[in-house]
Design an enzyme around this catalytic site. Structure first.
Site, PDB file in Angstrom:
ATOM      1  N   HIS A 159       0.888  -1.000   0.135  1.00 61.02           N
ATOM      2  CA  HIS A 159       0.170  -0.202  -0.002  1.00 61.02           C
ATOM      3  C   HIS A 159       0.956   1.091  -0.083  1.00 61.02           C
ATOM      4  O   HIS A 159       1.931   1.420   0.525  1.00 61.02           O
ATOM      5  CB  HIS A 159      -0.809   0.167   1.188  1.00 61.02           C
ATOM      6  CG  HIS A 159      -2.026  -0.763   1.128  1.00 61.02           C
ATOM      7  ND1 HIS A 159      -2.485  -1.369   2.192  1.00 61.02           N
ATOM      8  CD2 HIS A 159      -3.004  -0.904   0.300  1.00 61.02           C
ATOM      9  CE1 HIS A 159      -3.628  -1.965   1.984  1.00 61.02           C
ATOM     10  NE2 HIS A 159      -3.903  -1.786   0.693  1.00 61.02           N
ATOM     11  N   CYS A 253      -2.297   2.800   9.245  1.00 63.12           N
ATOM     12  CA  CYS A 253      -3.582   1.942   8.739  1.00 63.12           C
ATOM     13  C   CYS A 253      -4.721   1.859   9.571  1.00 63.12           C
ATOM     14  O   CYS A 253      -5.867   1.400   9.264  1.00 63.12           O
ATOM     15  CB  CYS A 253      -3.213   0.620   8.205  1.00 63.12           C
ATOM     16  SG  CYS A 253      -1.381   0.516   7.832  1.00 63.12           S
TER      17      CYS A 253
HETATM   18  N1  ARG Z   1      -3.814  -7.346   6.710  1.00 64.82           N
HETATM   19  C1  ARG Z   1      -4.096  -6.005   5.990  1.00 64.82           C
HETATM   20  C2  ARG Z   1      -4.364  -6.010   4.661  1.00 64.82           C
HETATM   21  O1  ARG Z   1      -3.385  -6.797   4.018  1.00 64.82           O
HETATM   22  C3  ARG Z   1      -3.441  -4.803   6.397  1.00 64.82           C
HETATM   23  C4  ARG Z   1      -3.682  -3.497   5.769  1.00 64.82           C
HETATM   24  C5  ARG Z   1      -2.852  -2.331   6.146  1.00 64.82           C
HETATM   25  N2  ARG Z   1      -3.327  -0.950   5.709  1.00 64.82           N
HETATM   26  C6  ARG Z   1      -2.829  -0.144   5.179  1.00 64.82           C
HETATM   27  N3  ARG Z   1      -3.450   1.054   5.075  1.00 64.82           N
HETATM   28  N4  ARG Z   1      -1.619  -0.117   4.825  1.00 64.82           N
HETATM   29  O2  ARG Z   1      -5.098  -5.611   3.699  1.00 64.82           O
END
Ligand code: ARG
Length: 258
Positions: A159, A253
């Site tokens: 992300h 997050c």
């Molecule tokens: N386990 C979640 C996923 O893989 C973690 C999300 C983390 N969020 C972020 N905005 N980086 O979707």
């Protein structure tokens, strides 16, 4: 924010997650509460909560719910079926709180603030592992803003908010190696003050701290980043996000801003 009542690592959708590495629930609760209290007491933020839902362990990562801008809420459409169940809950919350619900055209994938961040008035978006580049065309169209689409190239930084963090109108933390070559050039050209984060700290989620006004909550073990942030006039508090890092996320997050 969403309390981590049902948080666990129940599936694997990014390289950080292993169902073998169990989350310490009590510790996760404590770490989440510390971030919540920091936001309220140090950053002076007002925090709204959404009810956690059983069977949706990643719902704590509210940054992926969508992108809120003014009265618009552009809801997400998740890449992985494991997270799709979150969509309706987030949409309902924002509707009940007076937002106009928007979405990108089907079947495009958009994972919200996780992949779309403002630096001043400019929108920067990340694509490849989760959100689709074409989705960001739609987002920018809805918001009537220009955007820079940045291709992510390292699956550990899946992300945008794992490798890019705006600090103020002109400075942003960046871990350049996480981006495709062209995106690196774009960042260096567009961001007035790009602050490079060392790899060891990027891997401790240095770019996934929470920035709220002139306050930053950074993950533990990121001294170089912390100093660079202080040098830009922000206060720095170090918080432990060890349990959430097991799911591939740290502080940023856990928060969706509006
Ligand atoms: N386990 C979640 C996923 O893989 C973690 C999300 C983390 N969020 C972020 N905005 N980086 O979707």
């Amino acid at each position: 924010m969403c309390p981590p009542k049902h948080f666990e690592v129940a599936y694997e959708i990014n390289p950080w997650m292993s169902v073998e590495r169990r989350v310490n629930q009590a510790l996760a609760q404590k770490q989440w509460q510390a971030l919540h209290d920091w936001l309220v007491h140090t950053a002076g933020a007002q925090v709204e909560l959404i009810d956690p839902m059983p069977g949706l362990p990643d719902m704590v990562f509210t940054a992926n719910a969508g992108l809120a801008a003014g009265k618009n809420f552009i809801r997400s459409r998740f890449r992985h079926r494991e997270r799709r169940g979150e969509e309706a809950h987030f949409e309902k919350w924002f509707k009940q709180h007076g937002f106009k619900i928007r979405s990108v055209p089907e079947p495009l994938i958009f994972e919200g603030e996780g992949d779309a961040l403002f630096l001043g008035r400019d929108l920067y978006t990340g694509f490849h592992f989760r959100s689709d580049l074409e989705a960001h065309d739609a987002v920018a169209g809805i918001l009537r803003v220009e955007y820079e689409g940045l291709e992510l190239a390292d699956k550990r930084f899946y992300h945008l908010d794992t490798c890019f963090a705006p600090l103020n109108e002109k400075s942003a933390l960046v871990f350049l190696e996480a981006f495709a070559p062209y995106a690196r050039l774009t960042l260096l050209e567009m961001v007035p003050d790009p602050v490079s984060v060392p790899e060891a700290e990027a891997l401790r989620f240095a770019c996934n701290g929470v920035i709220a006004g002139s306050h930053a909550a950074l993950p533990l073990g990121c001294p170089v980043t912390a100093q660079a942030v202080r040098d830009r006039g922000l206060t720095v508090t170090e918080l432990d996000f060890s349990e959430f890092i097991k799911a591939g996320g740290a502080g940023k997050c856990l928060v969706l801003s509006f």
